[in-house]
Design a protein around this motif. Sequence first.
Motif, PDB file in Angstrom:
ATOM      1  N   TYR A  23      72.187 -79.673 107.047  1.00  0.00           N
ATOM      2  CA  TYR A  23      71.463 -81.054 106.709  1.00  0.00           C
ATOM      3  C   TYR A  23      71.972 -82.184 106.347  1.00  0.00           C
ATOM      4  O   TYR A  23      71.494 -83.242 106.537  1.00  0.00           O
ATOM      5  N   GLN A  28      69.763 -85.526 106.192  1.00  0.00           N
ATOM      6  CA  GLN A  28      68.494 -84.920 105.678  1.00  0.00           C
ATOM      7  C   GLN A  28      68.998 -84.455 104.155  1.00  0.00           C
ATOM      8  O   GLN A  28      68.583 -83.197 103.822  1.00  0.00           O
ATOM      9  N   TYR A  29      69.207 -85.345 103.081  1.00  0.00           N
ATOM     10  CA  TYR A  29      69.471 -85.037 102.138  1.00  0.00           C
ATOM     11  C   TYR A  29      68.452 -84.195 101.137  1.00  0.00           C
ATOM     12  O   TYR A  29      68.991 -83.398 100.121  1.00  0.00           O
ATOM     13  N   ALA A  30      67.379 -84.504 101.249  1.00  0.00           N
ATOM     14  CA  ALA A  30      66.417 -83.890 100.387  1.00  0.00           C
ATOM     15  C   ALA A  30      66.427 -82.540 100.773  1.00  0.00           C
ATOM     16  O   ALA A  30      66.315 -81.566  99.757  1.00  0.00           O
ATOM     17  N   LYS A  31      66.633 -82.051 102.027  1.00  0.00           N
ATOM     18  CA  LYS A  31      66.538 -80.496 102.565  1.00  0.00           C
ATOM     19  C   LYS A  31      67.810 -79.844 101.970  1.00  0.00           C
ATOM     20  O   LYS A  31      67.925 -78.868 101.461  1.00  0.00           O
ATOM     21  N   ASP A  33      69.683 -80.781  99.687  1.00  0.00           N
ATOM     22  CA  ASP A  33      69.793 -80.598  98.172  1.00  0.00           C
ATOM     23  C   ASP A  33      68.816 -79.467  97.803  1.00  0.00           C
ATOM     24  O   ASP A  33      69.246 -78.608  96.776  1.00  0.00           O
ATOM     25  N   SER A  34      67.752 -79.402  98.268  1.00  0.00           N
ATOM     26  CA  SER A  34      66.675 -78.170  97.865  1.00  0.00           C
ATOM     27  C   SER A  34      67.722 -76.856  98.055  1.00  0.00           C
ATOM     28  O   SER A  34      67.547 -75.880  97.429  1.00  0.00           O
ATOM     29  N   THR A  37      70.277 -76.044  95.932  1.00  0.00           N
ATOM     30  CA  THR A  37      69.808 -75.603  94.513  1.00  0.00           C
ATOM     31  C   THR A  37      69.539 -74.130  94.728  1.00  0.00           C
ATOM     32  O   THR A  37      69.464 -73.310  93.647  1.00  0.00           O
ATOM     33  N   GLN A  66      74.499 -90.723  98.805  1.00  0.00           N
ATOM     34  CA  GLN A  66      73.173 -91.421  98.555  1.00  0.00           C
ATOM     35  C   GLN A  66      73.400 -92.438  97.522  1.00  0.00           C
ATOM     36  O   GLN A  66      72.589 -93.013  97.020  1.00  0.00           O
ATOM     37  N   ASP A  68      74.013 -92.123  94.302  1.00  0.00           N
ATOM     38  CA  ASP A  68      73.523 -91.750  93.079  1.00  0.00           C
ATOM     39  C   ASP A  68      74.696 -91.322  92.185  1.00  0.00           C
ATOM     40  O   ASP A  68      75.014 -90.146  92.218  1.00  0.00           O
TER      41      ASP A  68
END
Length: 117
Positions: A23, A28-31, A33-34, A37, A66, A68
């Motif tokens: 991902y 698709q960074y949010a996926k 990251d999830s 986790t 990203q 951050d």
Amino acid sequence: ALAEYKNLKSETTVLYNNIAATYAEQHQYAKADSIYTKAIRINEELKDKEKLFVNYNNLSVLASKQNDHNKALEYAFLAIHQLKARKDSSMIMLMLRNISGIFIKENGNWHCNICRK
């Protein structure tokens, strides 16, 4: 799904890590990251410091991509905390170089607060 069904927790975390990396490559960074986790939760339960190191390091890279930088630093420090000083000294040095790179990337020209006059 089969690893989860068979309750193969350690194998599940390896698969999660690989899926999250895929991902991340697709931006698709949010996926990603999830899923990292999810792997961390299991690895914390298993107290698997080696896999936690990989998970936190990957999250650090993901956050850095990203821009951050604060999150990237947080994850990099969490990764270092999984290592053993004598056994993993070369990896600790590598992580410290990565952390320095994040500071430089964020600030352009970072200086240690101790060194400032």
